[in-house]
Motif scaffolding. Sequence first.
Motif, mmCIF file in Angstrom:
data_model
loop_
_atom_site.group_PDB
_atom_site.id
_atom_site.type_symbol
_atom_site.label_atom_id
_atom_site.label_comp_id
_atom_site.label_asym_id
_atom_site.label_seq_id
_atom_site.Cartn_x
_atom_site.Cartn_y
_atom_site.Cartn_z
ATOM 1 N N GLY A 127 0.780 -1.221 0.000
ATOM 2 C CA GLY A 127 0.000 0.000 0.000
ATOM 3 C C GLY A 127 0.817 1.278 0.000
ATOM 4 N N PHE A 128 2.130 1.159 -0.071
ATOM 5 C CA PHE A 128 3.001 2.329 -0.147
ATOM 6 C C PHE A 128 4.316 1.915 -0.800
ATOM 7 C CE2 PHE A 128 6.041 1.422 3.348
ATOM 8 C CZ PHE A 128 5.383 0.378 3.976
ATOM 9 N N THR A 129 5.120 2.902 -1.156
ATOM 10 C CA THR A 129 6.406 2.624 -1.798
ATOM 11 C C THR A 129 7.414 2.253 -0.717
ATOM 12 O OG1 THR A 129 5.854 4.228 -3.520
ATOM 13 C CG2 THR A 129 8.150 3.499 -3.377
ATOM 14 N N PHE A 130 7.511 0.963 -0.476
ATOM 15 C CA PHE A 130 8.305 0.446 0.641
ATOM 16 C C PHE A 130 9.744 0.960 0.612
ATOM 17 C CE2 PHE A 130 9.208 -2.388 4.040
ATOM 18 C CZ PHE A 130 10.378 -3.072 3.764
ATOM 19 N N SER A 131 10.339 0.985 -0.558
ATOM 20 C CA SER A 131 11.753 1.345 -0.677
ATOM 21 C C SER A 131 12.030 2.812 -0.362
ATOM 22 C CB SER A 131 12.261 1.027 -2.084
ATOM 23 O OG SER A 131 11.518 1.750 -3.047
ATOM 24 N N SER A 132 11.002 3.602 -0.141
ATOM 25 C CA SER A 132 11.182 5.026 0.141
ATOM 26 C C SER A 132 11.200 5.357 1.624
ATOM 27 C CB SER A 132 10.067 5.849 -0.523
ATOM 28 O OG SER A 132 10.136 5.759 -1.929
ATOM 29 N N TYR A 133 10.929 4.381 2.472
ATOM 30 C CA TYR A 133 10.724 4.671 3.892
ATOM 31 C C TYR A 133 11.596 3.835 4.816
ATOM 32 C CZ TYR A 133 6.606 7.193 2.365
ATOM 33 O OH TYR A 133 5.773 8.078 1.744
ATOM 34 N N ALA A 134 12.100 4.482 5.850
ATOM 35 C CA ALA A 134 12.717 3.730 6.936
ATOM 36 C C ALA A 134 11.639 2.915 7.640
ATOM 37 C CB ALA A 134 13.377 4.691 7.925
ATOM 38 N N MET A 135 12.071 1.857 8.296
ATOM 39 C CA MET A 135 11.153 0.986 9.008
ATOM 40 C C MET A 135 11.712 0.677 10.393
ATOM 41 S SD MET A 135 8.575 0.374 6.975
ATOM 42 C CE MET A 135 7.808 -0.995 7.853
ATOM 43 N N HIS A 136 10.799 0.378 11.306
ATOM 44 C CA HIS A 136 11.180 0.139 12.708
ATOM 45 C C HIS A 136 10.539 -1.134 13.236
ATOM 46 C CE1 HIS A 136 12.509 4.441 13.381
ATOM 47 N NE2 HIS A 136 11.773 4.566 12.308
ATOM 48 N N TRP A 137 11.158 -1.700 14.246
ATOM 49 C CA TRP A 137 10.548 -2.720 15.094
ATOM 50 C C TRP A 137 10.422 -2.143 16.504
ATOM 51 C CZ3 TRP A 137 8.446 -7.150 13.351
ATOM 52 C CH2 TRP A 137 8.891 -7.687 12.135
ATOM 53 N N VAL A 138 9.252 -2.346 17.080
ATOM 54 C CA VAL A 138 8.971 -1.935 18.450
ATOM 55 C C VAL A 138 8.338 -3.135 19.142
ATOM 56 C CG1 VAL A 138 7.568 -0.412 19.927
ATOM 57 C CG2 VAL A 138 8.647 0.498 17.851
ATOM 58 N N ARG A 139 8.656 -3.349 20.409
ATOM 59 C CA ARG A 139 8.052 -4.473 21.117
ATOM 60 C C ARG A 139 7.334 -4.011 22.374
ATOM 61 N NH1 ARG A 139 13.322 -7.857 23.442
ATOM 62 N NH2 ARG A 139 13.917 -6.392 25.104
#
Lengths: 114, 107
Positions: free
Chosen positions: A26-38
């Motif tokens: 649903g978005f341009t994945f390669s354009s955004y940083a990504m995070h993991w949160v627990r």
Amino acid sequence: EVQLVESGGGLVKPGGSLRLSCSASGFTFSSYAMHWVRQTPGKGLEYVSAITNDGDSTFYADSLKGRFAISRDNSRNMLYLQMSGLRPEDTAVYYCVLSSAVHWGRGTLVTVSS
Amino acid sequence: DIQMTQSPSSLSASVGDRVTITCRASQSISSYLNWYQQKPGKAPKLLIYAASSLQSGVPSRFSGSGSGTDFTLTISSLQPEDFATYYCQQRYITSWTFGQGTNVEVK
């Protein structure tokens, strides 16, 4: 519509390893940083790791350095978290989060227990 | 790491009450502060970003203020669907940190 779907959680023994995946759409994945949160059961939220849009830079919570590794495959719109040397205190729901922080996955539960 | 301290950790309120939650950062974070609402079994929902900007679709009874180290989330008139846990979060550095949460419960 932005969707983030985590998978790979489960029950693992102390000292074991697990790889979490996050499928993005649903978005341009390669354009955004990504995070993991627990989030530990009944407790608060804890930052785990982040990766830049191109995968060139990664960031970790100090307490997790050396045990967890974040990566991504922009050709598949996938985010990963390789976890090793797991401890009971790593038991938590792990969320995949888009850098804007607006969009979170539903989370995947990791239980570390003998 | 930047430490985020929220207060109170819990509060009891009634429908229609004005509710205020505070968050203090251990160092200046400018306006890089988000507020979230979380209900049991659900992921956090972004309410306020950049300290005072209302996320699209969030009711206007929610507002945020502050900059530097001191921040406030206000619910002007508490509604039944607002009973939940609220978290602040700093985005000043990539290693996000969260407050410990404020549980808003029925009085």
